[in-house]
Design a protein around this motif. Structure first.
Motif, short mmCIF file in Angstrom:
data_model
loop_
_atom_site.label_atom_id
_atom_site.label_comp_id
_atom_site.label_asym_id
_atom_site.label_seq_id
_atom_site.Cartn_x
_atom_site.Cartn_y
_atom_site.Cartn_z
N VAL A 3 0.84 -1.20 0.00
CA VAL A 3 0.00 0.00 0.00
C VAL A 3 0.88 1.25 0.00
O VAL A 3 1.85 1.34 0.76
CB VAL A 3 -0.95 0.01 1.23
N PHE A 4 0.51 2.20 -0.86
CA PHE A 4 1.20 3.49 -0.96
C PHE A 4 0.20 4.61 -0.71
O PHE A 4 -0.89 4.59 -1.27
CB PHE A 4 1.82 3.68 -2.35
N LYS A 5 0.61 5.59 0.08
CA LYS A 5 -0.24 6.77 0.34
C LYS A 5 0.17 7.95 -0.54
O LYS A 5 -0.60 8.87 -0.73
CB LYS A 5 -0.13 7.19 1.81
N GLU A 6 1.40 7.93 -1.05
CA GLU A 6 1.92 9.07 -1.81
C GLU A 6 2.54 8.59 -3.12
O GLU A 6 3.20 7.56 -3.17
CB GLU A 6 2.99 9.80 -0.98
N ILE A 7 2.34 9.39 -4.16
CA ILE A 7 2.86 9.04 -5.48
C ILE A 7 4.39 8.99 -5.48
O ILE A 7 4.99 8.17 -6.19
CB ILE A 7 2.33 10.00 -6.57
N ASP A 8 5.04 9.81 -4.66
CA ASP A 8 6.51 9.78 -4.59
C ASP A 8 7.02 8.40 -4.19
O ASP A 8 8.03 7.92 -4.70
CB ASP A 8 7.04 10.81 -3.58
N LYS A 9 6.30 7.77 -3.28
CA LYS A 9 6.71 6.43 -2.82
C LYS A 9 6.47 5.38 -3.90
O LYS A 9 7.22 4.42 -4.03
CB LYS A 9 5.99 6.09 -1.52
N VAL A 10 5.40 5.57 -4.69
CA VAL A 10 5.14 4.67 -5.82
C VAL A 10 6.29 4.77 -6.82
O VAL A 10 6.82 3.75 -7.28
CB VAL A 10 3.79 5.00 -6.52
N ILE A 11 6.70 5.98 -7.12
CA ILE A 11 7.77 6.20 -8.10
C ILE A 11 9.10 5.61 -7.58
O ILE A 11 9.82 4.97 -8.34
CB ILE A 11 7.90 7.70 -8.43
N LYS A 12 9.39 5.80 -6.31
CA LYS A 12 10.61 5.19 -5.73
C LYS A 12 10.56 3.67 -5.84
O LYS A 12 11.56 3.02 -6.16
CB LYS A 12 10.77 5.60 -4.27
N PHE A 13 9.38 3.10 -5.59
CA PHE A 13 9.20 1.65 -5.69
C PHE A 13 9.43 1.17 -7.13
O PHE A 13 10.11 0.18 -7.37
CB PHE A 13 7.80 1.26 -5.21
N ILE A 14 8.88 1.91 -8.09
CA ILE A 14 9.09 1.58 -9.52
C ILE A 14 10.58 1.62 -9.85
O ILE A 14 11.11 0.71 -10.49
CB ILE A 14 8.28 2.55 -10.42
#
Length: 184
Positions: free
Chosen positions: A32-43
């Motif tokens: 689960v991600f709350k922020e798009i920045d964390k999604v991008i880091k994960f990618i």
């Protein structure tokens, strides 16, 4: 026979989510991600083979951050309401395939379209977009089923934010188990 082919060997027009499965599907299938920045880091960390986004807000957020998913599935809705004009304008730039998928179901048309879109991103390297008339929420299951291994499926969760699922054999088996519980 490939285990996921069970879906094509059944005679049905749509899979219907049974009431007893609703609670289970409210639980996120991945991180689960709350922020798009964390999604991008994960990618950037995982470097998935393909990225597939299911939902208007996650698809829009990725586009705004210069990441165009290999497949984008959207319905111009968020939390049962209309998305704002900026989201619509951004997503309308694409020329999506249009399908119908009713709330609480996965239509056979949706399953076939998703399977065909995955084949096109793999063989022709063409990004794909699907505009859903109805609701796209449950389509993440079909996307996970047909995506290549090491793909990242991102879908919106109305209470939690964004869920990221790294596709592996165990996740595909889990999804097949869930889909087999749907009413035909």
């Amino acid at each position: 026979m490939d285990n996921k082919d069970f879906i094509f060997n059944c005679q049905f027009k749509k899979l219907i989510l049974p009431n007893d499965l609703r609670e289970e599907l409210k639980k996120p299938l991945g991180k689960v991600f709350k922020e798009i920045d964390k999604v991008i880091k994960f990618i950037n960390l995982k470097k998935p083979k393909k990225i597939i986004s299911v939902g208007d807000i996650i698809s829009f957020s990725l586009i705004k951050n210069k990441i165009i998913s290999d497949i984008i599935i959207f319905d111009f809705k968020t939390r049962r309401g209309e998305v704002d004009e900026d989201v619509k304008k951004t997503l309308k730039k694409f020329f999506p395939k249009k399908i119908v998928n009713q709330r609480g179901t996965i239509s056979k048309e949706a399953i076939i379209t998703i399977k065909n879109c995955v084949e096109k991103i793999l063989t022709k390297k063409e990004k794909q977009q699907i505009l859903v008339e109805g609701e796209e929420d449950l389509l993440a299951l079909s996307v996970i089923l047909f995506s290549p291994l090491n793909s990242l499926v991102l879908y919106g969760h109305w209470q939690l934010g964004v869920v990221g699922v790294l596709v592996d054999e165990a996740m595909k088996k889990r999804v097949i188990g869930l889909l087999k519980k749907f009413e035909k």
